[in-house]
Write a protein that holds these residues in place. Sequence first.
Motif, PDB file in Angstrom:
ATOM      1  N   PHE A  79      54.342  30.844  47.365  1.00  0.00           N
ATOM      2  CA  PHE A  79      53.161  29.999  47.407  1.00  0.00           C
ATOM      3  C   PHE A  79      52.755  29.664  45.975  1.00  0.00           C
ATOM      4  CE2 PHE A  79      48.855  28.602  47.848  1.00  0.00           C
ATOM      5  CZ  PHE A  79      48.730  28.115  49.127  1.00  0.00           C
ATOM      6  N   LEU A  80      53.223  28.511  45.507  1.00  0.00           N
ATOM      7  CA  LEU A  80      52.909  28.024  44.160  1.00  0.00           C
ATOM      8  C   LEU A  80      53.175  29.089  43.097  1.00  0.00           C
ATOM      9  CD1 LEU A  80      49.614  26.029  44.879  1.00  0.00           C
ATOM     10  CD2 LEU A  80      51.979  25.212  44.902  1.00  0.00           C
ATOM     11  N   GLY A  81      54.309  29.752  43.226  1.00  0.00           N
ATOM     12  CA  GLY A  81      54.724  30.720  42.218  1.00  0.00           C
ATOM     13  C   GLY A  81      53.830  31.951  42.126  1.00  0.00           C
ATOM     14  N   GLY A  82      53.164  32.283  43.238  1.00  0.00           N
ATOM     15  CA  GLY A  82      52.278  33.442  43.202  1.00  0.00           C
ATOM     16  C   GLY A  82      51.138  33.290  42.214  1.00  0.00           C
ATOM     17  N   SER A  83      50.779  32.045  41.910  1.00  0.00           N
ATOM     18  CA  SER A  83      49.781  31.798  40.867  1.00  0.00           C
ATOM     19  C   SER A  83      48.374  32.158  41.333  1.00  0.00           C
ATOM     20  CB  SER A  83      49.834  30.332  40.415  1.00  0.00           C
ATOM     21  OG  SER A  83      49.635  29.479  41.530  1.00  0.00           O
ATOM     22  N   LEU A  84      47.511  32.409  40.340  1.00  0.00           N
ATOM     23  CA  LEU A  84      46.127  32.787  40.605  1.00  0.00           C
ATOM     24  C   LEU A  84      45.213  31.573  40.477  1.00  0.00           C
ATOM     25  CD1 LEU A  84      47.554  35.510  39.526  1.00  0.00           C
ATOM     26  CD2 LEU A  84      45.208  36.295  39.172  1.00  0.00           C
ATOM     27  N   GLY A  85      44.475  31.299  41.552  1.00  0.00           N
ATOM     28  CA  GLY A  85      43.444  30.276  41.539  1.00  0.00           C
ATOM     29  C   GLY A  85      42.134  30.880  42.007  1.00  0.00           C
ATOM     30  N   GLU A  86      41.139  30.039  42.227  1.00  0.00           N
ATOM     31  CA  GLU A  86      39.828  30.550  42.628  1.00  0.00           C
ATOM     32  C   GLU A  86      39.894  31.296  43.949  1.00  0.00           C
ATOM     33  OE1 GLU A  86      36.254  27.943  40.863  1.00  0.00           O
ATOM     34  OE2 GLU A  86      37.510  26.843  42.287  1.00  0.00           O
ATOM     35  N   ARG A  87      40.614  30.761  44.917  1.00  0.00           N
ATOM     36  CA  ARG A  87      40.713  31.438  46.210  1.00  0.00           C
ATOM     37  C   ARG A  87      41.474  32.766  46.086  1.00  0.00           C
ATOM     38  NH1 ARG A  87      40.968  25.933  48.027  1.00  0.00           N
ATOM     39  NH2 ARG A  87      39.367  25.504  49.615  1.00  0.00           N
ATOM     40  N   THR A  88      42.445  32.789  45.198  1.00  0.00           N
ATOM     41  CA  THR A  88      43.139  34.055  44.939  1.00  0.00           C
ATOM     42  C   THR A  88      42.157  35.086  44.402  1.00  0.00           C
ATOM     43  OG1 THR A  88      44.948  32.635  44.161  1.00  0.00           O
ATOM     44  CG2 THR A  88      45.249  35.010  43.953  1.00  0.00           C
ATOM     45  N   GLY A  89      41.341  34.639  43.437  1.00  0.00           N
ATOM     46  CA  GLY A  89      40.342  35.539  42.878  1.00  0.00           C
ATOM     47  C   GLY A  89      39.370  36.040  43.925  1.00  0.00           C
ATOM     48  N   ASP A  90      38.976  35.168  44.863  1.00  0.00           N
ATOM     49  CA  ASP A  90      38.087  35.581  45.949  1.00  0.00           C
ATOM     50  C   ASP A  90      38.710  36.721  46.752  1.00  0.00           C
ATOM     51  OD1 ASP A  90      36.337  33.564  45.194  1.00  0.00           O
ATOM     52  OD2 ASP A  90      36.984  32.177  46.780  1.00  0.00           O
TER      53      ASP A  90
END
Length: 457
Positions: A79-90
């Motif tokens: 999923f997009l290279g396991g990248s961290l976004g806002e929803r990941t941070g949530d």
Amino acid sequence: MAERLTAREVLTLVTDENTFTELPYPARDGGPDGPLRWQGYDASRERAAERTGEQESVVCGTAQVEGVTAVLVSFEFGFLGGSLGERTGDRLEAAYTYAREHRLPVVPLIATGGSRMQEGMLALTQLQRVARQSTLTREAGLAQIAVLRDPTTGGGWATLGAGADVILALPGAQVGFAGSRVRPADADPAAYTAEAQVAAGSVDAVVAPEELRHTLGRWLRLLTAPSREPAPVPGPLGATDLPATGWEAVRRTRAPERPRAESYLDAYFTHRLPISGDRCGGTDPEGMRCGFGEHEGRTVAYAAQTGTATRPAGYRTAARLIRLADRLGIPVLTLVDTPGAANDAEAERQGAGAAIADVFAAVAAARTPVTTLLIGEGGSGGALALAAPGNTWATPDSYFSVIAPELAAAILKRPEREIEATADQLRIRPQDLAELGVVRHAAGDNLDRNRNRKHGS
């Protein structure tokens, strides 16, 4: 390159059957194409969801690992290279909060390329959120054991990975702050591997996939068993009679056949797991053994000198061990055996003085009980740094001295024939140390009988 398992395949690999329960995730409203209105971002997320079956780059939940309940955070690299976004941070914040509320250890299973470009600086600031959650969890006295998969790069490595208490890695995994596409063109790929990070003191061990569940289970059992009782003092494995003279004490201690740290650790622990490295680029595999083990059903942390000159990385690893045990409420056993700190030019460049000071400070600040056994040479401050004030013991084939008798004689400009007399003057025998109050007891010696009764020993 290590095999790239999906987030759920890794969860199946490490958890007991049918014990994983996914946590609920916070809802977040957002405009089209994310906070930066990055054209095509929504479509990219939709394709990633179709390809992986996931709605974000992490899957979080609780499960048992060989009978121990933990919160697990598994990255989906697809999923997009396991990248961290806002929803990941949530999701990460919710998982760590749940762990603290329920007093559970956290196991991040990391596979990420870093922060999500389509969310710009808002993605990068998720690292601050993650760092805060990790710090709060550490302050709560809960263990964090990271597993580095392929790849573990960027902010995911610099927060969830490198910030964990114990760091394991799968064989061949890419590990480094710089991802493969942003490294210098002439960079050696071998420097960005799990194996290289172990050698550099940044990772504790490489673990084969088929051994991962068992290894994780052992670590979780050890790090979730606090105890307020001091570690029992190991019995002497060598001589049982006390030396008649100071020089005899020196001679016994330097005898090749005298039991060393490895023998004491093997006799003391039912099983043990090592930590490795000072997290500053160094290891001291020849001079220091550190880790956690089980003794009579209890977890005890250990830092043991091996009889050689201890290098700065060894001291820093010991300080790391003592502070970790202190946070988790686990008693510590230190075994002192060194002619002294390494004093070559390279040791000075590596910060020998600061490293020794760090151990003194860690022992002095420890709230968890620290027990010390002098099993061999106690060479000056390089040995004293690991000794617990008021709870240091000595075997009959050991000595402790402000300086080696030979060096003392040289400083005093005495001839070689007076070295043995100097050893007596220094009062370095175990029974001398007990009489002086430096150690609590020397086996075979009754000088400290009253103090032993006072302490219930």
